[in-house]
Structure formats: C-alpha cells, structure tokens
Design a protein around this motif. Structure first.
Motif, mmCIF file in Angstrom:
data_model
loop_
_atom_site.group_PDB
_atom_site.id
_atom_site.type_symbol
_atom_site.label_atom_id
_atom_site.label_comp_id
_atom_site.label_asym_id
_atom_site.label_seq_id
_atom_site.Cartn_x
_atom_site.Cartn_y
_atom_site.Cartn_z
ATOM 1 N N SER A 1 0.837 -1.193 0.000
ATOM 2 C CA SER A 1 0.000 0.000 0.000
ATOM 3 C C SER A 1 0.870 1.240 0.000
ATOM 4 O O SER A 1 1.978 1.223 0.530
ATOM 5 C CB SER A 1 -0.912 0.023 1.232
ATOM 6 O OG SER A 1 -1.772 -1.085 1.267
ATOM 7 N N ALA B 1 0.144 5.256 0.886
ATOM 8 C CA ALA B 1 -0.771 6.302 1.313
ATOM 9 C C ALA B 1 -0.204 7.662 0.939
ATOM 10 O O ALA B 1 0.967 7.945 1.210
ATOM 11 C CB ALA B 1 -0.994 6.219 2.819
ATOM 12 N N SER C 1 -0.559 11.954 0.897
ATOM 13 C CA SER C 1 -1.114 13.124 1.567
ATOM 14 C C SER C 1 -0.564 14.360 0.887
ATOM 15 O O SER C 1 0.427 14.317 0.172
ATOM 16 C CB SER C 1 -0.767 13.124 3.053
ATOM 17 O OG SER C 1 0.629 13.156 3.232
ATOM 18 N N LYS D 1 -9.563 7.068 -0.719
ATOM 19 C CA LYS D 1 -8.663 6.790 0.408
ATOM 20 C C LYS D 1 -7.252 7.297 0.187
ATOM 21 O O LYS D 1 -6.370 7.056 1.010
ATOM 22 C CB LYS D 1 -8.636 5.281 0.675
ATOM 23 C CG LYS D 1 -9.966 4.699 1.120
ATOM 24 C CD LYS D 1 -9.830 3.209 1.425
ATOM 25 C CE LYS D 1 -11.149 2.641 1.929
ATOM 26 N NZ LYS D 1 -11.051 1.180 2.230
ATOM 27 N N THR E 1 -4.963 6.241 -1.733
ATOM 28 C CA THR E 1 -4.072 5.100 -1.604
ATOM 29 C C THR E 1 -3.950 4.364 -2.939
ATOM 30 O O THR E 1 -4.940 4.219 -3.672
ATOM 31 C CB THR E 1 -4.586 4.125 -0.532
ATOM 32 O OG1 THR E 1 -4.711 4.816 0.716
ATOM 33 C CG2 THR E 1 -3.631 2.953 -0.346
#
Length: 119
Positions: free
Chosen positions: A21, A23, A25, A76, A78
């Motif tokens: 994964s 992530a 931001s 998400k 992601t």
C-alpha cells in the motif's frame, strides 16, 4: 507537494501473495498518475507498474505481467500493488511514486518498503 508512505513489505516464500500500500497526503491525489518501482540489490531501479490518475489505464513490466496488479482508491488516497506468485527475483525495495497529469517523469517518491522472497 505530495507525501507518499509505503507499507506492507515483508519476507515471503516463493509462490505467495502480498499486497503493498502507498498512502498519499498533500495535494489532490486524484491529480496524479502513480507508479510502483523496485530496486533489487546491485541493480538499477525499474518501473514495475503504473496507473493513470483515474485508474482507467495501467501498464506493467513484462517481468510481472499476469502476476501483479496495480490499483488505486482515490477516496482513500491510496495506491496498491497486489503481488501474486512471488518469485525470488521479485526481491527488492519497492517505491511508490507520483507524477502530475501530462508529466512524463515521476516527481514525488516514498521511502520504500522491503520485499524479500525466499525460494
């Protein structure tokens, strides 16, 4: 700026499956195409898989076609890399990267997550 954090790397047996994964931001995730790269010991970093900003198109290195799947969830923030039928040659540090729409080069990089596949 986009900050990327990979997770999911671990030691695996050949033939196993693993999902990485990444992530994101910062700025709007859906504005970026995403890619997964890997760097094996003593080798140059190579592009493993890439996906468009919408998720509508993807591309793979020949070495992983049919085994790896890249996907993204823009809600998400992601991106994922599903890795099946792992081989020892899949061993390496896996990096997530992002590039703006229309850009050819990946501009933002994560720190990487280690995947080791034993035979």
């Amino acid at each position: 700026q986009v900050q990327l954090v990979e997770s999911g790397g671990r030691l695996m047996q050949a033939g196993g499956s693993l999902r990485l994964s990444c992530a994101a931001s910062g700025r709007t995730f859906s504005s970026y195409g995403m890619g997964w790269f890997r760097q094996a010991p003593g080798k140059e970093r190579e592009l493993v898989a890439a996906i468009s900003w919408s998720g509508g198109s993807s591309a793979y290195a020949d070495s992983v076609k049919g085994r790896f799947t890249i996907s993204r969830d823009n809600a998400k923030n992601t991106v994922y890399l599903q890795m099946n039928s792992l081989k020892p040659e899949d061993t390496g540090v896996y990096y997530c990267a992002a590039r703006g729409i229309g850009h050819s080069d990946f501009e933002y990089w994560g720190q990487g997550t280690q995947v080791a596949v034993s035979s």
